[in-house]
Structures are given as structure tokens and as C-alpha cells.
Enzyme design. Structure first.
Site, mmCIF file in Angstrom:
data_model
loop_
_atom_site.group_PDB
_atom_site.id
_atom_site.type_symbol
_atom_site.label_atom_id
_atom_site.label_comp_id
_atom_site.label_asym_id
_atom_site.label_seq_id
_atom_site.Cartn_x
_atom_site.Cartn_y
_atom_site.Cartn_z
ATOM 1 C CD1 TRP A 178 0.696 -0.468 3.123
ATOM 2 C CD2 TRP A 178 -0.565 1.354 3.451
ATOM 3 N NE1 TRP A 178 1.048 0.072 4.350
ATOM 4 C CE2 TRP A 178 0.286 1.196 4.578
ATOM 5 C CE3 TRP A 178 -1.447 2.437 3.432
ATOM 6 C CZ2 TRP A 178 0.290 2.075 5.668
ATOM 7 C CZ3 TRP A 178 -1.444 3.310 4.525
ATOM 8 C CH2 TRP A 178 -0.582 3.128 5.621
ATOM 9 C CG ASP A 179 4.805 0.730 1.512
ATOM 10 O OD1 ASP A 179 3.842 0.098 1.985
ATOM 11 O OD2 ASP A 179 5.964 0.602 1.926
ATOM 12 C CD GLU A 234 2.586 -3.993 9.686
ATOM 13 O OE1 GLU A 234 3.775 -4.130 10.013
ATOM 14 O OE2 GLU A 234 2.170 -4.169 8.523
ATOM 15 C CE LYS A 275 6.291 -1.614 11.739
ATOM 16 N NZ LYS A 275 5.943 -2.767 10.902
ATOM 17 C CD GLN A 276 3.059 1.676 9.756
ATOM 18 O OE1 GLN A 276 3.494 0.567 10.064
ATOM 19 N NE2 GLN A 276 2.975 2.080 8.509
HETATM 20 C C1 BGC Z 1 4.906 -1.278 7.555
HETATM 21 C C2 BGC Z 1 3.852 -1.367 6.473
HETATM 22 C C3 BGC Z 1 4.533 -1.277 5.130
HETATM 23 C C4 BGC Z 1 5.657 -2.306 4.999
HETATM 24 C C5 BGC Z 1 6.464 -2.140 3.727
HETATM 25 C C6 BGC Z 1 5.948 -2.360 7.334
HETATM 26 O O1 BGC Z 1 6.946 -2.262 8.300
HETATM 27 O O2 BGC Z 1 4.316 -1.439 8.816
HETATM 28 O O3 BGC Z 1 2.919 -0.320 6.607
HETATM 29 O O4 BGC Z 1 3.601 -1.463 4.117
HETATM 30 O O5 BGC Z 1 6.557 -2.161 6.072
HETATM 31 O O6 BGC Z 1 7.052 -0.887 3.677
#
Ligand code: BGC
Length: 771
Positions: A362-363, A493, A605-606
Site C-alpha cells: 500500500w506504500d 502493526e 509503530k506508525q
Molecule cells: C509497515 C507497512 C509497510 C511495509 C512495507 C511495514 O513495516 O508497517 O505499513 O507497508 O513495512 O514498507
């Protein structure tokens, strides 16, 4: 955090060899041209710590899933980006010594990635046995002009001796992925050929039970020599065997003479050529580039890079580290994806490492599309959307595997060909917010370009599939008298299987709303077109649209009435609410804490709620954004590279300039300074687009308001000024911000009205305004 890379405006410089960081430097100094790429390995090989990496765009292998306990619905395989044939290798022996920087004494060393020219340049003086001193200079690039080719110039000068040099340029297909589930090799040799100064290998990915295409790649090389600038034609002996070819020559090089080897290489993939064409085309390609020669290839390559920088350079005055950081990000984005081919996408590691498998997350939609929208032709972002359109049927099949029906589409978390590859249940099954980002990108593209044709011709079908998924994924809660979405993982996550993740609920309803809006608009503008889509998707106007509307009107959004903030998920307030300062000595928590402890903690985490506020900023007032920012930012550990940029943009919009800058620094130099201790695995390519956004959307406040490009620029106090280029609906602007002034120069031949601090400003073609 590491600090061994010299700050420089255009170059990434390793001054003096740092073997302990070699895999980091190899990642940083990776080369690519959208079609192929490689890590910054040494041509002559290296017996120390190294990850040899060569990659060909779109070529992957379906590695059988490996999990401890199989769950129904798991994908059969995890598509791995394939480490491919090593085309840069040149084995060198001087007398009895094999040249290896791990075993000889290094007197001086400099490895430089020149981002302006897209070339990796290395100079070293080494002492071999018997005190023999050798000077080395290599230059290598993956051509932006001939995008299936690369070239190397490798020179040596014996400084205090005369000896026999044995030079062996080779192609080596005996390559294994470090990231392989069962430690298997993924390549078979199909053909090998060598003659005089040329060699070819055709490799094919091994057969697999998943009906995934087997790729063939033809790699070719040709080489020649110069001694003191004059062509040398020594006799060459060659070896051609399964997965390995070389051409070897011996010649005496006298003290002070310079021996240069030019090696030309190509990689042609069966994604672009029929099997029987691969070898003849590789030979013709090699002949063409060798004929051009290194200098001309190089000049054309540099010119292609100049064209790219012309469109998307950002300059920062008064802060070399920041300047280097932003160019580093822009450089790698350009190396990874050029938008020429709608079958390709932007892997989180690009051509810089193997981790993360597949190429598409989804990035792309959430982070990368805005970069390409503003810095490249519209076709580039459009191709990224078309990529997903072409995967719609697979997304419907993915959803069906999980029990959804009637055209509901669930796009994968990770993919190469549209099929889901990720095999952690909490991500594969639950991290479904990804579907929303794919819908959002259609909106983002349309809002930016004003081009409605994509959404009507293709996007609407995608929106309908995604809306159908949301409809089936929510359920009515009798207890709440509202719709709920249970058992999800949000962007954060560090929480799994939660109920009513605010972000997921919001983006789901937003998708339904947007789909309804698009249908309504199309009904008014072109009912025939709408009827075609209705027919194609078997859309039930009476029932489906009413169901979607009912969900939009009755969705549950967890909210804390005391703090007046949205809750990341319904149970969030049961957690012990700490801040990252309470655990300063325990970070990164993903390397120090058990997973169980992470999941129960409040640490994020984000960006999660904040990701939603960033996407849908226009639907919230500044007070709501501020309250949520103040609540969530102190709990966010930013252990995903995708996180700091969102916080930086929000902070900039809220006037929290120090915070915005702090977050910007984390994103801009994340890999250069190895913030997260993982640059050795490869670079964080997708979050690099976030760095660009932090400047353009953050500090310069760029938005699109009712079809008008808008800015609210300010100058971070650490800088003396900055400027960037931005393309918008046929105009190309150079925006420069310095202390107390903003200038907008229109470098294109079409005039444009923009908003600066909410005031309309007309900038005539080839004119500029000073504000
Ligand atoms: C992130 C995801 C991301 C993936 C690839 C993961 O660490 O939590 O949001 O899509 O990395 O960049």
C-alpha cells in the site's frame, strides 16, 4: 545511528573503507534505472561482509510459504524479488595474489555515489604481498538512456612494480537469495555461450506448482582493454558452463602504466521478449552499446539524469546534511521506478536488497503516488493506477479465498502479480486498510490532475469491488445500533486483531462515499458510460447503493469524549498510556521487547489515526487534528519508515515547526544515518517519497484546493532557503522559499493561477512572481 557518510550536496561519500558497515554502504550506493539495479558491491569481489545483489525489474520467484501452523486462506507462496546473475564481476589476479580488499592492506579508499550523474565511483590504493602498491579506479552505472544495460570502467596502475595481471570478467548465475524460505536456489541454467571478449547466460526461474510464470533472463557481457589509453588486444581464453561464463586474459603491466577494462552488460527479461528472441536480442544490444563505448554511454546516461533533476530536484541552502538527504531520496526513487512500464511497481527495497519480498505494498498508493504526480508526467502515476486495475480480477479472487463473494475485491498486502503473498495471518487477513489506500489513490490522482477519464474508464470498477468488500466486511452490532468492523490490524502493526480501528472504519466509509459520489456524477455527466460499468460489474443499483449509504450513515467510530480524540481502536483506553520518553532506553522496541509485550503496550509503530487525519485533513478542523496529534505523537515510536513523514506534514500544518523539523530529519536521513539499524537489508525506498512530501506538503504546505494548486510555505529556521520543482496540469513551477520571501517561477509555457497563503496569484508562462 551511524555517522560515517561524509556530508556533500550531490554525493554519498565513504571516505576510508568501513568494512564493518560494508553492507550498509552497498545498500546506500545501489544503482538502478527502473529496469535493473544492483547493490554497490565491488567488481573484483570481496570475501568480507557483503550482500551481492543484482535485480531485474518484475522478475520474481514464488517461494513456498513457510509458517509454523497453516491457516486456511494463507497464500501458497511468498513472491521473492530475485537476486539475479552477477554481471559486474571482474576477477583480478596480480602475480599470485587475488585482488580482494578484505585481505590486502588498504592505504586509501573512497567510494562515491554521484547522484547528479548516477555513477558509482571508487578509488583505492592497496598494498599487495611484497609491498606492491596498486591504484584502482572503477566507475559503474546502470544506464538511464539504455535501460537494459550497464557499463563499467575499471582501471589499475601498479605504482611500484611490474607484474603479470590476470583479468577475468565473468557472468555468474550461481546466485542464491539470502531471503529464501527453504534455502533453495531459484535459477536453472538454460544456455551459456562465450567467445573471445563476449559471454552470455540465459537463466530461468525454476518450475513451481502455483502456475506462476517462469521468467527467463538473458545476461550478456562484452569487454575490452586499454593500456595507457591505447586499445590492447590480448588473447582471451574463455569458459562457458552452466550458469557461469568468463573470458580470461593475462598481460604484463609495467610500473606506472594504466590498464583499463571496459565491461558492458545487458539484462533482457522474458517479460519483454519471446524466449527465442532473448539471446539474439541480447547479442544485438551488447554489440550496440559496446560500439557506442563507455564514454558515449556515460554522456547519454548523464544527460538522462539531468532531465530528471530538472523536473524534481529540491535544493536546500544552509544545511548540507539536509540537502544530501533529500537528493538521496529523490535519486533512489528515480532509480527504482520510471513509470515506463505499467506492469512494474515500487518495491519497499527497490533494487537495493531482498527483504520484503514482492514489489507492491500500500506504500505505493499512500506515499509514492504524490511524488510521481508532482515530479513526472501524469502517465507515470496513471500507470501505477493501471497496475492495480489490471489486478482487479486477482483482488476479487483474493477476497473469494477468504470467503467474500459477489465481486468483492481485497487487494493484497504484498504482491507481484496481483496475488496475495504475505503470510502472517494478522497482516494477510486483517490489515485490510490497504484496500482503502488503493481507492484513495484514484481520488488523489483525479484531484491532482483534473483528469476524470481514469476514474470513469477504469477506477470506478476498482471502487465498486472495494466497496463491495467493505460492505461484506462490516457487520451490524445490535448492541451499538451501528456498523462495526471486527478483527483488523490498522496501519499500526503493533496491535493486531482489534475491533473498530478508527482509521480502517473511516477509510472504508470514505471509499463507500467516494464511490457513491463518482456514480452520481457519472450518472449526470455520461449515463451511457455508467451503464457500461453497471453492466460490466453487475452492480445492483437498488440494493447495493442503498446498503453502502446505510453503512456510511451508521458506522461506529470509537471516540474518547473526555479527551475529544478518535480512538485508534475500541479498547485503546484500557491500555497503560505511557509516552516514548518513558521507554527511551528500550528502543527500538521491536528489537528489544517480546511481541506479546509490544501488542499490549500503547506504543504505536506508525501513523494510524494520524494517517487518516493526514489523508482526510480537509474533513476535519485544526482543533481536532491538534488534539489527536498531541495524544498520539508522544506514543509513536516510528519503527516503520513510513511514519515520521506523516507526523512531519501534520506538525507543519499545525505550526509545530520544531516537531516538523525533527520528524523531517528522521525521514530524510533514515538510511544515510541508519536510524533503524536495518539499512544493510536495503533502503526504505517507499518512505523516500514521504521525505519529499515532508518538504513539499509539509514545509511548503502544498495542497490542491478545488482544482487549484495551493501553498502555505515557511522556512525551517535551520535552513537559509529551499526550492523545489512541481508540475501541475501542464505547468512546471519552481518554488523558492527564503527568509521573508517566496518566489514562484513558471518555467513552462502555460500560465497558471495558484494560491499562496489562500491568496490567488497568477503566474504567467515563463514569468515569476515574488511574494
Ligand atoms: C509497515 C507497512 C509497510 C511495509 C512495507 C511495514 O513495516 O508497517 O505499513 O507497508 O513495512 O514498507
Amino acid at each position: 545511528m551511524k555517522n560515517y557518510i561524509t556530508h556533500d550536496e550531490w554525493c554519498i561519500v565513504e571516505e576510508g573503507f568501513h568494512p564493518e558497515h560494508n553492507e550498509i554502504t552497498e545498500s546506500l550506493m545501489s544503482l538502478g534505472n527502473g529496469r535493473m539495479g544492483q547493490r554497490g558491491n565491488f567488481e573484483e569481489g570481496y570475501s568480507g561482509k557483503t550482500l551481492l545483489g543484482n535485480y531485474v525489474a518484475g522478475v520474481y520467484f514464488p517461494d513456498k510459504t513457510r509458517v509454523g501452523w497453516w491457516k486456511n486462506g494463507y497464500p501458497d507462496y511468498f513472491a521473492k524479488v530475485l537476486n539475479a546473475c552477477n554481471w559486474a564481476g571482474i576477477e583480478i589476479r596480480i602475480g599470485a595474489d587475488l585482488l580482494d580488499l578484505n585481505t590486502c592492506k588498504i592505504d586509501d579508499f573512497k567510494r562515491v555515489l554521484n547522484m547528479k550523474e548516477g555513477v558509482l565511483d571508487r578509488t583505492a590504493t592497496v598494498t599487495l604481498s611484497g609491498g606492491r602498491k596498486l591504484r584502482i579506479h572503477s566507475k559503474r552505472f546502470c544506464s538511464m538512456a539504455d535501460d537494459e544495460a550497464g557499463a563499467i570502467s575499471y582501471s589499475m596502475v601498479p605504482l611500484n612494480f611490474t607484474d603479470h595481471f590476470s583479468i577475468t570478467p565473468f557472468l555468474d548465475g550461481n546466485i542464491r537469495n539470502r531471503d529464501s524460505n527453504y534455502d533453495e536456489s531459484f535459477w536453472n541454467g538454460i544456455a551459456h555461450e562465450a567467445q573471445a571478449c563476449e559471454g552470455y547466460l540465459v537463466l530461468e526461474t525454476k518450475s513451481n506448482p502455483y502456475q506462476v510464470e517462469q521468467f527467463r533472463v538473458a545476461t550478456g557481457m562484452k569487454f575490452d582493454f586499454k593500456l595507457n589509453g591505447m586499445p590492447a588486444e590480448p588473447a582471451v581464453q574463455y569458459i562457458a558452463q552452466d550458469k557461469y561464463v568468463n573470458g580470461s586474459t593475462q598481460l604484463e603491466v609495467k610500473e606506472g602504466q594504466e590498464l583499463t577494462i571496459y565491461k558492458y552488460a545487458v539484462n533482457l527479461s522474458s517479460a519483454n521478449y519471446a524466449h527465442d528472441e532473448l539471446l539474439p536480442k541480447a547479442k544485438a544490444y551488447i554489440a550496440r552499446i559496446a560500439d557506442k563505448g563507455f564514454d558515449r554511454m556515460y554522456a547519454e546516461h548523464v544527460q538522462a539524469w539531468a532531465g530528471k533533476w530538472e523536473k524534481n530536484d529540491i535544493t536546500i541552502a544552509g544545511d548540507v546534511a539536509a540537502q544530501q538527504g533529500i537528493r538521496f531520496n529523490i535519486f533512489h526513487l528515480n532509480q527504482t521506478y520510471t513509470g515506463e512500464d505499467e506492469r512494474l511497481n515500487i518495491g519497499p527495497k527497490g533494487f537495493t536488497g531482498e527483504k520484503y519480498g514482492g514489489s507492491t505494498y500500500w506504500d505505493t498508493e499512500a506515499y509514492c503516488i504524490p511524488f510521481y504526480l508532482s515530479t513526472a508526467d501524469d502517465k507515470v502515476a496513471r500507470n501505477l493506477l493501471v497496475y492495480r486495475y489490471k489486478h482487479l480480477q486477482k483482488a476479487i479472487e483474493n477476497a473469494a479465498k477468504l470467503g467474500f463473494s459477489e465481486g468483492a475485491a481485497l487487494y493484497p498486502m504484498v504482491t507481484m502479480n496481483g496475488e496475495e503473498c504475505h503470510n502472517e495471518w494478522e497482516i494477510t487477513f486483517e490489515e485490510i486498510h490497504r484496500n482503502g489506500a488503493i481507492a484513495y489513490a484514484i481520488y488523489d490522482y483525479t484531484r491532482y490532475t483534473g483528469d476524470e477519464s481514469y476514474v470513469t474508464d477504469r477506477g470506478l470498477e476498482v471502487l465498486i469491488g472495494i466497496s463491495r468488500f467493505w460492505k461484506q466486511r462490516v457487520n451490524w452490532s445490535e448492541e451499538k445500533g451501528q456498523y462495526v468492523m471486527l478483527g483488523v490490524t490498522g496501519p499500526n502493526e503493533y496491535e493486531n486483531n482489534v475491533n473498530n480501528n478508527w482509521y480502517t472504519n473511516y477509510i472504508a466509509c470514505w471509499t463507500l462515499r467516494y464511490t457513491l459520489e463518482v456514480i452520481d456524477k457519472l450518472w449526470k455527466q455520461d449515463s451511457r458510460k455508467l451503464n457500461e460499468v453497471i453492466f460490466k460489474t453487475n452492480l445492483q443499483l437498488n440494493t447495493e447503493l442503498a446498503d453502502w449509504k446505510h453503512i456510511v450513515d451508521n458506522m461506529h467510530y470509537p471516540f474518547d469524549p473526555n479527551r475529544q480524540v478518535f480512538l485508534q481502536q475500541q479498547g485503546f483506553l484500557d491500555k497503560q498510556l505511557l509516552t516514548v520518553t518513558d521507554i527511551a532506553d528500550q528502543r527500538p522496541i521491536n528489537q528489544r521487547w517480546s511481541w506479546d509485550r509490544i501488542l499490549r503496550s500503547c506504543f504505536i509503530k506508525q501513523a494510524d489515526v494520524l494517517q487518516g487525519l493526514y489523508f482526510f485533513e480537509h474533513e476535519f478542523d485544526a482543533g481536532a487534528i491538534r488534539r489527536n496529534f498531541d495524544f498520539y505523537e508522544p506514543m509513536t515510536v516510528h519503527e516503520s519508515s513510513l511514519s515520521p513523514c506523516v507526523h512531519s506534514i501534520l506538525a507543519a500544518g499545525l505550526g509545530l515547526r520544531e516537531k516538523a523539523y525533527e520528524m523531517y530529519l528522521r525521514t530524510a536521513r533514515l538510511d544515510l544515518d541508519d536510524y533503524n539499524n536495518d539499512t544493510e537489508d536495503g533502503l526504505h525506498i517507499t518512505s523516500m517519497a514521504g521525505t519529499w512530501m515532508s518538504v513539499v506538503k509539509g514545509f511548503a504546505g502544498q495542497r490542491v484546493k478545488d482544482g487549484v494548486l495551493s501553498f502555505k510555505p515557511y522556512l525551517p529556521e535551520q535552513w537559509q532557503g529551499y526550492s523545489f520543482r512541481i508540475g501541475f496540469r501542464g505547468s512546471l513551477l519552481k518554488v523558492s522559499v527564503s527568509k521573508g520571501s517566496v518566489s514562484i517561477e513558471n518555467v513552462s509555457d502555460s500560465g497558471i493561477t495558484v494560491l499562496v497563503n489562500d491568496q490567488k496569484v497568477f503566474v504567467d508562462a515563463l514569468a515569476s512572481v515574488q511574494l
